[in-house]
Design a protein around this motif. Structure first.
Motif, PDB file in Angstrom:
ATOM      1  N   TYR A   9      60.839  87.915  52.403  1.00  0.00           N
ATOM      2  CA  TYR A   9      61.801  88.012  51.310  1.00  0.00           C
ATOM      3  C   TYR A   9      62.911  88.922  51.797  1.00  0.00           C
ATOM      4  O   TYR A   9      62.647  90.032  52.257  1.00  0.00           O
ATOM      5  CB  TYR A   9      61.153  88.568  50.038  1.00  0.00           C
ATOM      6  CG  TYR A   9      62.108  88.730  48.883  1.00  0.00           C
ATOM      7  CD1 TYR A   9      62.722  87.623  48.307  1.00  0.00           C
ATOM      8  CD2 TYR A   9      62.395  89.990  48.367  1.00  0.00           C
ATOM      9  CE1 TYR A   9      63.615  87.767  47.248  1.00  0.00           C
ATOM     10  CE2 TYR A   9      63.273  90.142  47.308  1.00  0.00           C
ATOM     11  CZ  TYR A   9      63.884  89.031  46.744  1.00  0.00           C
ATOM     12  OH  TYR A   9      64.761  89.178  45.702  1.00  0.00           O
ATOM     13  N   ARG A  10      64.126  88.456  51.717  1.00  0.00           N
ATOM     14  CA  ARG A  10      65.244  89.098  52.406  1.00  0.00           C
ATOM     15  C   ARG A  10      65.390  90.584  52.070  1.00  0.00           C
ATOM     16  O   ARG A  10      65.617  91.415  52.941  1.00  0.00           O
ATOM     17  CB  ARG A  10      66.542  88.350  52.071  1.00  0.00           C
ATOM     18  CG  ARG A  10      67.786  88.857  52.796  1.00  0.00           C
ATOM     19  CD  ARG A  10      68.956  87.914  52.574  1.00  0.00           C
ATOM     20  NE  ARG A  10      70.171  88.424  53.143  1.00  0.00           N
ATOM     21  CZ  ARG A  10      71.047  89.172  52.463  1.00  0.00           C
ATOM     22  NH1 ARG A  10      70.820  89.467  51.209  1.00  0.00           N
ATOM     23  NH2 ARG A  10      72.149  89.610  53.040  1.00  0.00           N
ATOM     24  N   SER A  35      60.380  82.856  47.107  1.00  0.00           N
ATOM     25  CA  SER A  35      60.837  83.236  45.775  1.00  0.00           C
ATOM     26  C   SER A  35      59.721  84.035  45.117  1.00  0.00           C
ATOM     27  O   SER A  35      58.616  83.509  44.915  1.00  0.00           O
ATOM     28  CB  SER A  35      61.161  81.995  44.936  1.00  0.00           C
ATOM     29  OG  SER A  35      61.386  82.364  43.592  1.00  0.00           O
ATOM     30  N   LEU A  36      59.976  85.295  44.803  1.00  0.00           N
ATOM     31  CA  LEU A  36      58.920  86.147  44.256  1.00  0.00           C
ATOM     32  C   LEU A  36      58.490  85.697  42.863  1.00  0.00           C
ATOM     33  O   LEU A  36      57.425  86.077  42.383  1.00  0.00           O
ATOM     34  CB  LEU A  36      59.393  87.604  44.220  1.00  0.00           C
ATOM     35  CG  LEU A  36      59.723  88.211  45.596  1.00  0.00           C
ATOM     36  CD1 LEU A  36      60.096  89.679  45.451  1.00  0.00           C
ATOM     37  CD2 LEU A  36      58.557  88.045  46.566  1.00  0.00           C
ATOM     38  N   LYS A 200      70.130  87.812  57.825  1.00  0.00           N
ATOM     39  CA  LYS A 200      70.766  86.509  57.675  1.00  0.00           C
ATOM     40  C   LYS A 200      70.139  85.755  56.517  1.00  0.00           C
ATOM     41  O   LYS A 200      68.918  85.660  56.401  1.00  0.00           O
ATOM     42  CB  LYS A 200      70.600  85.699  58.967  1.00  0.00           C
ATOM     43  CG  LYS A 200      71.308  84.357  58.942  1.00  0.00           C
ATOM     44  CD  LYS A 200      71.148  83.627  60.273  1.00  0.00           C
ATOM     45  CE  LYS A 200      71.834  82.277  60.243  1.00  0.00           C
ATOM     46  NZ  LYS A 200      71.682  81.540  61.527  1.00  0.00           N
ATOM     47  N   LYS A 201      70.962  85.230  55.636  1.00  0.00           N
ATOM     48  CA  LYS A 201      70.468  84.562  54.429  1.00  0.00           C
ATOM     49  C   LYS A 201      69.802  83.245  54.779  1.00  0.00           C
ATOM     50  O   LYS A 201      70.242  82.511  55.646  1.00  0.00           O
ATOM     51  CB  LYS A 201      71.607  84.321  53.439  1.00  0.00           C
ATOM     52  CG  LYS A 201      72.051  85.577  52.723  1.00  0.00           C
ATOM     53  CD  LYS A 201      73.022  85.232  51.593  1.00  0.00           C
ATOM     54  CE  LYS A 201      73.380  86.474  50.791  1.00  0.00           C
ATOM     55  NZ  LYS A 201      74.284  86.155  49.656  1.00  0.00           N
ATOM     56  N   MET A 202      68.720  82.976  54.043  1.00  0.00           N
ATOM     57  CA  MET A 202      68.011  81.708  54.173  1.00  0.00           C
ATOM     58  C   MET A 202      67.734  81.170  52.774  1.00  0.00           C
ATOM     59  O   MET A 202      67.605  81.937  51.820  1.00  0.00           O
ATOM     60  CB  MET A 202      66.671  81.903  54.892  1.00  0.00           C
ATOM     61  CG  MET A 202      66.773  82.420  56.303  1.00  0.00           C
ATOM     62  SD  MET A 202      65.136  82.724  57.007  1.00  0.00           S
ATOM     63  CE  MET A 202      64.622  84.137  56.020  1.00  0.00           C
ATOM     64  N   ASP A 203      67.651  79.865  52.658  1.00  0.00           N
ATOM     65  CA  ASP A 203      67.250  79.269  51.387  1.00  0.00           C
ATOM     66  C   ASP A 203      65.747  79.444  51.208  1.00  0.00           C
ATOM     67  O   ASP A 203      64.985  79.432  52.168  1.00  0.00           O
ATOM     68  CB  ASP A 203      67.573  77.771  51.363  1.00  0.00           C
ATOM     69  CG  ASP A 203      69.079  77.515  51.360  1.00  0.00           C
ATOM     70  OD1 ASP A 203      69.803  78.383  50.840  1.00  0.00           O
ATOM     71  OD2 ASP A 203      69.498  76.476  51.872  1.00  0.00           O
ATOM     72  N   ALA A 204      65.340  79.626  49.959  1.00  0.00           N
ATOM     73  CA  ALA A 204      63.903  79.691  49.676  1.00  0.00           C
ATOM     74  C   ALA A 204      63.319  78.294  49.845  1.00  0.00           C
ATOM     75  O   ALA A 204      63.799  77.343  49.238  1.00  0.00           O
ATOM     76  CB  ALA A 204      63.661  80.205  48.262  1.00  0.00           C
TER      77      ALA A 204
END
Length: 208
Positions: A9-10, A35-36, A200-204
């Motif tokens: 989780y980012r 996604s928490l 770096k952002k990633m999609d869940a």
């Protein structure tokens, strides 16, 4: 599976330091942003505690403690292993223990007072955070700019995400503290390419 699989989780500081260790060690891995609010069933089956990070090795072994992931990552190459070895001094181990223990206790109640029935006023948790970790860190960084000496070690990236989180709650308070060595250390890591890559952002996504 031929490469490790990391549930992450980012913004989680535990996951953050795990990603930084894997990247610094040059370990190729697949990252799955969790996604928490909707944790993957596959992750929960592997680690019922339901927190990140969780690293699944190609052998099927599961590591679900961030320090275990860091240690494993730095053991994969001889050069990277020195990052872990230089973090094993008595002073660095004491700082890490405080960070993950009493400091984290107060950081949680400082950042999320609504979640804890035993949370006290912000000033109390600020003063505890200051005495427990921030001031000792500043003192440790007086003679050297990094906890690893002239080069970083696992203690630097192990503690940094939590200090970052603390500083972000009330930036004006943190910036006004008479802790120039700590503030310079934090600024250095905030601007470090390793941190930028780890964030770096990633999609869940779900496995598969």
């Amino acid at each position: 599976m031929t490469i490790p699989l990391l549930y992450t989780y980012r913004r989680c500081p535990y996951a953050m330091r795990a990603r930084m260790a894997l990247l610094q060690a040059g370990v190729l891995y697949q990252a799955l942003e969790v996604s928490l609010r909707d944790k993957p069933a596959a992750m929960l089956a592997l680690s019922p505690k339901g927190t990140v990070p969780v690293l699944v090795l190609p052998s099927g072994q599961v590591l679900d403690q961030s320090l275990d992931i860091m240690q494993w990552a730095f053991a994969q190459t001889a050069d990277a292993h020195t990052w872990w070895a230089r973090a094993q001094t008595v002073d660095n181990q004491a700082l890490m223990a405080v960070c993950d223990g009493r400091f984290k206790h107060h950081l949680d109640r400082y950042k999320y007072p609504q979640r804890y029935a035993d949370a006290q006023d912000r000033a109390h948790h600020q003063s505890q955070a200051l005495a427990l970790l921030l001031e000792p860190l500043n003192q440790a960084l007086q003679s050297t700019s990094l906890l690893g000496g002239t080069t970083p070690c696992a203690a630097d990236i192990g503690i940094f995400p939590f200090v970052r989180q603390c500083a972000a709650v009330d930036p004006a308070w943190f910036e006004a503290l008479p802790l120039p060595h700590l503030q310079a250390w934090l600024a250095g890591w905030l601007g470090h390419p390793l941190f930028a890559l780890a964030m770096k952002k990633m999609d869940a996504v779900q496995p598969g």
